[in-house]
Write a protein that holds these residues in place. Structure first.
Motif, short mmCIF file in Angstrom:
data_model
loop_
_atom_site.label_atom_id
_atom_site.label_comp_id
_atom_site.label_asym_id
_atom_site.label_seq_id
_atom_site.Cartn_x
_atom_site.Cartn_y
_atom_site.Cartn_z
N VAL A 51 0.91 -1.11 -0.08
CA VAL A 51 0.12 -0.13 0.22
C VAL A 51 0.83 1.35 0.01
O VAL A 51 0.65 2.15 -0.77
N ARG A 52 1.81 1.35 0.68
CA ARG A 52 2.77 2.35 0.88
C ARG A 52 3.47 2.90 -0.36
O ARG A 52 3.55 3.72 -0.78
N GLU A 53 4.11 1.51 -1.05
CA GLU A 53 4.86 1.73 -2.35
C GLU A 53 3.98 2.54 -3.53
O GLU A 53 4.40 3.07 -4.22
N ILE A 54 2.71 1.86 -3.54
CA ILE A 54 1.99 2.11 -4.74
C ILE A 54 1.52 3.66 -4.44
O ILE A 54 1.65 4.44 -5.36
N ALA A 55 1.37 4.02 -3.12
CA ALA A 55 1.17 5.34 -2.86
C ALA A 55 2.03 6.13 -3.11
O ALA A 55 2.02 7.32 -3.76
N GLU A 56 3.36 5.97 -2.71
CA GLU A 56 4.81 6.75 -3.04
C GLU A 56 5.02 6.91 -4.48
O GLU A 56 5.22 8.05 -5.01
N VAL A 60 -1.73 6.99 -5.86
CA VAL A 60 -3.16 6.05 -5.52
C VAL A 60 -3.32 5.19 -4.25
O VAL A 60 -2.27 4.91 -3.86
N THR A 61 -4.35 5.51 -3.82
CA THR A 61 -4.53 4.52 -2.73
C THR A 61 -5.25 3.19 -2.99
O THR A 61 -6.42 3.50 -3.77
N VAL A 62 -4.83 2.07 -2.56
CA VAL A 62 -5.52 0.92 -2.99
C VAL A 62 -5.63 -0.13 -1.62
O VAL A 62 -5.18 0.29 -0.49
N ALA A 63 -6.22 -1.05 -1.96
CA ALA A 63 -6.75 -2.08 -0.86
C ALA A 63 -5.98 -3.30 -1.33
O ALA A 63 -6.24 -3.67 -2.61
N VAL A 64 -5.38 -4.05 -0.45
CA VAL A 64 -4.90 -5.36 -0.99
C VAL A 64 -5.89 -6.45 -0.81
O VAL A 64 -6.64 -6.78 -0.05
N TYR A 83 1.03 -8.89 -4.71
CA TYR A 83 -0.22 -8.85 -4.28
C TYR A 83 -1.23 -8.20 -5.24
O TYR A 83 -0.79 -7.08 -6.08
N ARG A 84 -2.39 -9.00 -5.62
CA ARG A 84 -3.41 -8.36 -6.43
C ARG A 84 -4.07 -7.16 -5.52
O ARG A 84 -4.56 -7.72 -4.21
N CYS A 85 -4.30 -6.10 -5.89
CA CYS A 85 -4.93 -4.93 -5.26
C CYS A 85 -6.16 -4.42 -5.96
O CYS A 85 -6.20 -4.86 -7.24
N HIS A 86 -6.88 -3.39 -5.28
CA HIS A 86 -7.92 -2.86 -6.03
C HIS A 86 -7.79 -1.29 -5.77
O HIS A 86 -7.22 -0.92 -4.67
#
Length: 142
Positions: A51-56, A60-64, A83-86
């Motif tokens: 979640v941190r890496e995707i936001a950085e 975008v904010t995601v959920a795993v 991980y697959r996220c949405h």
């Protein structure tokens, strides 16, 4: 006494929108297209790191959703946990780590990415988790 092998542990997230497009970044340091991710920090769980890496890297904010694969680069000793996220919220934006951020189709992923990175995304689109080893280029089957 035998020394203990040292590995770097990385996490990455394959974020899939409702229309099937996948969030990817073009890295600033090497120009490669990849799923957003990076080195896991000592004080975080795998999921927190994703979640941190995707936001950085994307804004975008995601959920795993679930673990989709584990990959080891045998040449440099990097283990990537994917991980697959949405998508939850945010507008994709470039950052200090990403020079481009886009939502691609699976076909576009195959066209733009090196096989060792494309396979992580394509594996995440299937139902079963996968583990693979590679040398940076040649990827072994699940």
């Amino acid at each position: 006494m035998t020394s203990i092998p040292r590995h770097s542990v990385a996490v990455a997230g394959v974020t899939v929108r409702e229309d099937g497009r996948i969030l990817v970044v073009q890295r600033r340091d090497n120009g490669h297209w990849e799923a957003p991710g990076g080195v896991l920090e000592q004080d975080e769980t795998f999921e927190q790191g994703v979640v941190r890496e995707i936001a950085e890297e994307t804004g975008v904010t995601v959920a795993v959703d679930h673990l989709s694969g584990v990959y080891k680069n045998m040449t440099i000793g990097v283990v990537a946990i994917v991980y697959r996220c949405h998508f939850v919220s945010g507008a994709p934006t470039t950052t200090a780590e990403s020079q481009r951020v886009e939502w691609l189709t699976a076909d576009e992923v195959e066209d733009r990415m090196m096989p060792a990175y494309a396979v992580r995304i394509l594996d995440a689109l299937t139902a079963e988790p996968c583990s693979r080893a590679h040398d940076g280029t040649i990827v072994h089957p699940c």
